[in-house]
Design an enzyme around this catalytic site. Structure first.
Site: not given
Ligand code: GRF
Length: 365
Positions: A177-179, A257-259, A276, A310, A341
């Site tokens: 959850g850092s983002n 983590m899922r599509i 990403h 995709e 990010e």
């Molecule tokens: C990030 O590095 C993002 O690029 C990838 O998954 C990670 C998520 O990190 N898709 P966080 O959960 O936001 O810390």
């Protein structure tokens, strides 16, 4: 009493440090602007004080607050800010410093412990400050910021709702959850005029979901179904329903983590972004930092892109580069990528808010 409060001189703090040292005690140092003191500050300072035996605050001078936060700040002058801080039981001294970095003060005080709040890791501290701390053999401690409390957030509340529609963001994630934290911080400090309308996860025990909850946001756990990798049909529909109810304008995949498939993909077309940890089109899929190391890349980075059916293939909206350093492991590299990010994602969302949705390209509507 009309005289202005006078913050401490560095020499006074140096004496305090020597006294503590002689008694086997520890001086804790932290720094910041502390413009409009709130409960988040107080909790953070109490925690910092508990790391040692005395707490000294390096307070940004008025000119350095202006440089950091913009022309309208600080609201309170440096002597007033120092006076308010000094009144706290946990604070032993306040020293004012100029410039955006506290390096010179760290060199002069040589604190036993340095406390820093927020979304930092030891690796992501300013290199100059970090070098000064290492030279002083200071123990660096990162304390989490208290979510939902910020001076800028308070100022925005007092100013009332800004004109124009705010971007309604739904954030989906499964991990740390850092983002999400970076987006919350951008909303709270007023650099992103948006509302986080939904926080959705396929992992009930994730830090991502906990952070959303602690920040008072509308959180939703969606049971992904029995397949450990895929998101079942019922879950796809449930996510769609949450997004609709939240009236989301933009969907941000931040470590989801899922599509995502139908009906979300068609309904939200160009309004889903993913972050990403590589410079796409290089290193798609999982473990991108590891792939960059294995490929012997001299640099990698992160990408914010539109999501299509995709994986990791939609139009790139923004990228930031990160060098691969000797001795990097996939963890240290990923941690450095995440720092970028955390800037890039809010920046893309800000541009989205200011200029409208990014269009796919010439000729397409
Ligand atoms: C990030 O590095 C993002 O690029 C990838 O998954 C990670 C998520 O990190 N898709 P966080 O959960 O936001 O810390």
């Amino acid at each position: 009493m009309t005289d202005e409060y006078q913050p401490q001189e560095i020499a006074t703090v140096q004496r305090l440090r020597a006294e503590l040292d002689a008694n086997g005690k520890k001086l804790v140092f932290t720094n910041g602007c502390f413009d409009l003191l709130h409960a988040g500050h107080v909790r953070y300072l109490n925690e910092a004080r508990a790391l040692g035996d005395a707490l000294v605050i390096g307070l940004n001078s008025d000119s350095s607050v202006r440089a950091l936060k913009g022309a309208g700040r600080p609201l309170n002058g440096q002597n007033d800010r120092a006076e308010v801080l000094s009144a706290l039981r946990c604070v032993d001294a306040v020293v004012v410093f100029d410039g955006e970095r506290a390096t010179a003060l760290i060199e002069a005080i040589r604190p036993h412990i340095y406390a820093k709040g927020g979304d930092y890791t030891v690796d992501s501290l300013n290199p100059e400050e970090r070098a000064a701390l290492q030279e002083a053999a200071s123990d660096i401690r990162i304390l989490p910021l208290v979510p939902g409390r910020s001076t800028t957030g308070t100022i925005n509340k007092m100013a009332g709702e800004k004109a124009g529609p705010r971007l309604r963001i739904a954030v989906l994630g499964s991990g740390e959850g850092s983002n999400l934290r970076a987006i919350i911080a951008a909303v709270e400090n007023g650099t992103l005029d948006a509302e986080i309308a939904a926080v959705i996860s396929d992992r009930r025990d994730s830090n991502f979901l906990k952070l959303g909850e602690e920040s008072g946001l509308p959180v939703h756990f969606v049971d992904p179904g029995s397949n450990p990798r895929k998101l079942g049909e019922a879950a796809q529909k449930e996510i769609f329903d949450h997004l609709r109810r939240a009236r989301a304008d933009v969907i941000v995949l931040a470590g989801f983590m899922r599509i995502l498939k139908e009906p979300v993909i068609s309904a939200y077309g160009d309004r889903i972004v993913n972050v990403h940890p590589s410079l796409l089109p290089k290193h798609k899929g999982a473990n991108a930092p590891q792939l960059a190391l294995e490929a012997g890349d001299a640099e990698t980075g992160c990408t914010v892109h539109l999501v299509t059916a995709e994986i990791d293939a939609g139009r790139v909206l923004a990228q930031a580069k990160v060098p691969v350093l000797p001795g990097d492991t996939s963890e240290t590299l990923h941690a450095r990528i995440k720092i970028e990010e955390h800037k890039l994602l809010p920046q893309v969302l800000r541009e989205w808010q200011e200029r409208g949705l990014p269009v796919r390209g010439a000729g397409e509507s």
